[in-house]
Design an enzyme around this catalytic site. Structure first.
Site, PDB file in Angstrom:
ATOM      1  NE  ARG A   9      -4.064   5.232  10.116  1.00  0.00           N
ATOM      2  CZ  ARG A   9      -4.655   4.537   9.195  1.00  0.00           C
ATOM      3  NH1 ARG A   9      -3.915   3.596   8.907  1.00  0.00           N
ATOM      4  NH2 ARG A   9      -5.548   4.510   8.697  1.00  0.00           N
ATOM      5  NE  ARG A  65      -4.568   5.207   3.807  1.00  0.00           N
ATOM      6  CZ  ARG A  65      -5.000   4.634   4.849  1.00  0.00           C
ATOM      7  NH1 ARG A  65      -5.449   5.139   5.944  1.00  0.00           N
ATOM      8  NH2 ARG A  65      -5.440   3.318   4.581  1.00  0.00           N
ATOM      9  CG  HIS A  73      -9.842   6.811   6.743  1.00  0.00           C
ATOM     10  ND1 HIS A  73     -10.634   5.989   6.874  1.00  0.00           N
ATOM     11  CD2 HIS A  73      -8.526   6.219   6.928  1.00  0.00           C
ATOM     12  CE1 HIS A  73     -10.093   4.731   6.992  1.00  0.00           C
ATOM     13  NE2 HIS A  73      -8.905   4.910   6.945  1.00  0.00           N
ATOM     14  CG  HIS A  84      -8.968   6.585   2.839  1.00  0.00           C
ATOM     15  ND1 HIS A  84      -8.997   6.276   1.560  1.00  0.00           N
ATOM     16  CD2 HIS A  84      -8.359   5.330   3.421  1.00  0.00           C
ATOM     17  CE1 HIS A  84      -8.542   5.049   1.222  1.00  0.00           C
ATOM     18  NE2 HIS A  84      -8.269   4.432   2.250  1.00  0.00           N
ATOM     19  CD  GLU A 120      -2.938  -1.247   2.586  1.00  0.00           C
ATOM     20  OE1 GLU A 120      -4.025  -1.700   2.212  1.00  0.00           O
ATOM     21  OE2 GLU A 120      -2.397  -0.594   3.495  1.00  0.00           O
TER      22      GLU A 120
END
Length: 544
Positions: A387, A291, A352, A245, A126
């Site tokens: 994060r 992100r 998110h 997100h 990811e």
């Protein structure tokens, strides 16, 4: 004082997601545990996590690589010690979860081109990760984690599940103002406030993204633990870093539905309506950038083009590959008339994850004795200013284990039982003006999205602060005159959290990670966490 129901236990765990249930399981062989769940025991943010859990299982990967990736994604504000603490314990914690039957996807060693026996786990990649290290259960990992833990706890004789209970406030000792001895809780079925007396209390209430109008989170994510801890004097940190997100499904009938980052890990491309890819213009990592970068890029393109959404396209992959690896997303999209094997998925950013929270140490201890915080409610230093994907469920389990180890060591300590005042409702009445709560609720979430969202300015933050102050005054007055309700309790907590977010955002005179202020576009040379102290009203400031 009116008489009220009182319960007793060794450890009260407020929250029933991955953090709370993991802690309960670790403690259950040693003491009596109550787990408080605001809704059904299976509900919560854990259930909706799709991507997976990061841990080093590949022989070509390393803990140090996991650490460096996390530090890079955290934009210079991660605590290296916290990151190493978490990454180095990841594998053991996943093995513990697997023992309870966690069904991580598996493949053969030959398929994974590795000779290690642990290659049976299918590892995906990811954004922000330099290796494939994401263990997952198709595209519904969180649901599998929740089900695995629920099955393990629900029949354990030492774990007592209190479902449909709201925590109202923590209770301080009358003899030691720095210690917590329990909590007032609202029984939603009986509509009455009860007392839970406990030697130790653990907050595992998740984040606060419900403070925003558009969020991937379920309704229970209202910042309860952060607000309760703040009211009793705990420090909170880095509340300005709320992660948006990048890819939530854009559809009027798909409220809060997340499109996992694992799609981009498997080759999906972000693009305009005409199929033009754009991420390479914003970051050399393209679609696999962290992100915060991806969310800002999508937001920028939407505003530049006047578009309602951007698109995520994985249709160039074989159909059977897409259906096998992303069955949950495939089914959801098909139910809405979108065939992701043939067309791009419309996506928008949404609130998110809360990277900040209640300040804890590596034992998950807060500033107050007997009070712990684990999971998204806590600030451990792991996430910094952003994060990295799939470190959230990992943090839940790692720090649940750490908290359990510390509590178990303290179970033999001498314990003095002291009186607790019952909840007094003799001076309040039932409200006939619930519409006020609903109106204030919608107003809060809308101006937080407009003023304290992906892109901020000093003027927007000032406007938000002014509105929060007015709403807090209204709600405090309402709270003092009427009986509690779910909406009132959540609005009270969300206003507290909104205030903390704005205050932290105003103190950060730079743009870093998830906090982007047009009035301070540059990075500071020596950034530090934003730490607010709850011990004295107004005692706030930056602290290393």
């Amino acid at each position: 004082m009116q008489a009220s129901v009182e319960h007793q236990c060794d450890v009260l765990i407020i929250g029933s997601g991955a953090a709370g249930l993991s802690l309960a399981l670790k403690l259950a062989e040693h003491c009596q545990v109550i787990v408080l769940s605001k809704s059904d025991i299976s509900e919560g943010s854990t259930k909706y996590a799709q991507g997976g859990i990061a841990a080093v299982f590949d022989e070509d990967d390393s803990i140090e690589s996991h650490v460096e990736d996390t530090l890079d994604a955290g934009a210079g504000l991660c605590d290296r010690g916290a990151v190493h603490f978490t990454a180095s314990r990841a594998k053991a914690c996943m093995q513990w979860l697997i023992k309870f039957g966690m069904p991580f996807d598996q493949i053969s060693a030959q398929e994974n081109e590795s000779t290690t026996t642990e290659a049976r786990f299918h590892l995906t990649r990811e954004g922000g990760h330099s290796h494939r290290r994401i263990l997952h259960s198709a595209d519904a990992t969180g649901a599998a984690v929740q089900l695995t833990l629920v099955e393990a706890v629900k029949h354990h004789p030492n774990i007592h599940l209190f479902q449909r209970y709201n925590a109202v406030d923590l209770i301080k000792s009358s003899t030691d103002k720095n210690a917590i001895i329990g909590a007032y809780v609202w029984n939603r079925k009986r509509e009455s406030v009860e007392v839970i007396r406990s030697r130790f209390v653990a907050l595992a209430t998740g984040g606060a993204s419900k403070v925003y109008q558009y969020t991937s989170n379920p309704d229970v994510s209202s910042g309860d633990g952060i607000a309760m801890a703040w009211r009793v004097g705990c420090r909170v940190a880095n509340m300005e870093f709320n992660q948006f997100h990048p890819t939530c499904l854009y559809h009027p009938e798909a409220r809060n539905f997340l499109i996992t980052e694992a799609l981009r890990g498997e080759g999906a491309k972000l693009c305009h309506a005409d199929g033009t890819a754009f991420m390479q213009r914003f970051d050399e990592r393209g679609d696999l950038a962290p992100r915060d970068i991806v969310a800002r890029a999508i937001d920028f393109e939407m505003k530049r083009l006047g578009a309602d959404c951007m698109y995520l396209d994985i249709s160039h992959k074989p159909s059977d590959f897409i259906v096998k690896h992303f069955p949950n997303i495939y089914r959801k999209c098909r139910s809405l008339g979108i065939d992701m094997t043939r067309q791009a998925i419309p996506v928008v950013p949404a609130a998110h994850y809360s990277c900040g929270g209640v300040v804890t140490d590596f034992d998950a201890k807060t500033d107050l004795d007997n009070l712990y915080a684990i999971g998204e409610v806590a600030y451990t230093g792991l996430h910094g200013a952003n994060r990295m994907a799939s470190n959230s469920l990992l943090e839940c389990i790692v720090f649940a284990h750490a908290a359990a180890d510390h509590i178990i060591q303290r179970l033999d300590e001498k314990h003095v039982i002291e009186p607790i005042n019952a909840w007094d409702e003799s001076q309040v009445s039932n409200s006939d003006e619930e519409v006020i709560i609903q109106h204030n609720w919608h107003e809060l979430r809308l101006f937080m999205w407009d003023y304290v969202g992906i892109v901020r300015t000093n003027k927007r933050l000032e406007r938000a602060q002014h509105r929060i102050a007015l709403l807090k005054q209204e709600v405090d007055e309402y709270y003092s005159h009427f009986k509690v309700s779910n909406n009132l309790l959540e609005l009270r907590n969300l206003l507290t959290v909104a205030d903390l977010i704005v205050r932290c955002a105003q103190q950060r005179k730079e743009s870093r990670g998830l906090h982007y202020n047009l009035d301070y576009p540059e990075l500071l040379a020596n950034p530090v966490p934003t730490i607010l102290s709850g011990k004295t009203t107004g005692n706030t400031g930056l602290s290393a």
